[in-house]
Enzyme design. Sequence first.
Site, mmCIF file in Angstrom:
data_model
loop_
_atom_site.group_PDB
_atom_site.id
_atom_site.type_symbol
_atom_site.label_atom_id
_atom_site.label_comp_id
_atom_site.label_asym_id
_atom_site.label_seq_id
_atom_site.Cartn_x
_atom_site.Cartn_y
_atom_site.Cartn_z
ATOM 1 N N GLN A 93 1.315 -4.737 -1.375
ATOM 2 C CA GLN A 93 0.428 -5.283 -0.348
ATOM 3 C C GLN A 93 -0.986 -4.827 -0.701
ATOM 4 O O GLN A 93 -1.385 -3.714 -0.399
ATOM 5 C CB GLN A 93 0.862 -4.774 1.028
ATOM 6 C CG GLN A 93 0.197 -5.449 2.187
ATOM 7 C CD GLN A 93 0.728 -4.926 3.520
ATOM 8 O OE1 GLN A 93 1.475 -3.959 3.588
ATOM 9 N NE2 GLN A 93 0.325 -5.577 4.586
ATOM 10 N N VAL A 95 -3.937 -5.607 0.374
ATOM 11 C CA VAL A 95 -4.774 -5.306 1.537
ATOM 12 C C VAL A 95 -3.824 -4.842 2.645
ATOM 13 O O VAL A 95 -2.890 -5.558 2.999
ATOM 14 C CB VAL A 95 -5.574 -6.550 2.004
ATOM 15 C CG1 VAL A 95 -6.331 -6.257 3.290
ATOM 16 C CG2 VAL A 95 -6.533 -6.998 0.910
ATOM 17 N N HIS A 99 -0.042 -9.971 6.243
ATOM 18 C CA HIS A 99 -0.410 -11.342 5.900
ATOM 19 C C HIS A 99 0.765 -12.042 5.230
ATOM 20 O O HIS A 99 1.580 -11.421 4.559
ATOM 21 C CB HIS A 99 -1.657 -11.395 5.009
ATOM 22 C CG HIS A 99 -1.552 -10.628 3.730
ATOM 23 N ND1 HIS A 99 -1.657 -9.253 3.675
ATOM 24 C CD2 HIS A 99 -1.372 -11.032 2.460
ATOM 25 C CE1 HIS A 99 -1.545 -8.848 2.420
ATOM 26 N NE2 HIS A 99 -1.362 -9.920 1.649
ATOM 27 N N HIS A 101 1.804 -15.145 2.691
ATOM 28 C CA HIS A 101 1.336 -16.034 1.625
ATOM 29 C C HIS A 101 1.997 -17.397 1.800
ATOM 30 O O HIS A 101 3.221 -17.479 1.948
ATOM 31 C CB HIS A 101 1.742 -15.496 0.246
ATOM 32 C CG HIS A 101 1.124 -14.189 -0.094
ATOM 33 N ND1 HIS A 101 0.041 -14.092 -0.920
ATOM 34 C CD2 HIS A 101 1.447 -12.924 0.277
ATOM 35 C CE1 HIS A 101 -0.290 -12.812 -1.049
ATOM 36 N NE2 HIS A 101 0.545 -12.085 -0.332
#
Length: 142
Positions: A93, A95, A99, A101
């Site tokens: 990961q 960041v 999130h 994708h």
Amino acid sequence: MPAGECSFCAIGAGEQPGHVVLSDEVAVAFLDTRPVFKGHVLVAPRAHVETLPDLPPPEVGPFFERVRSVTAAVEQGLEAGGTFVAMNNRISQSVPHLHVHVVPRNRKDGLRGFFWPRTTYDDPAEAEAYALRIRKALDPNP
């Protein structure tokens, strides 16, 4: 975490540039700066959380409704044959903000299944032992 400390929060707050495709009170979705294929979108919850288990249960449904909408839009808008939808939790990961994708896919696009080597269980007993460990973590008092 202040938006300035998290690039995804900063994009959502308009403090950092990003090619935003969706922005509302639940999520922000924007093009990945290092896409697998052009049109690769990241969908992040508006609230800063690091991993899926950190996302409060009432926010899971609304967040994945946005993921679903972006997935349909990527396929329709890019005339893609399908999508690859994935998420990492901590490992890989880049960041530390949850999130998903959404990667546009087409037949013969060169992407082969998953991006990592696959393995097998030694036998059905080993597979069952792994399944049991996960079931116990889901319900310690069956």
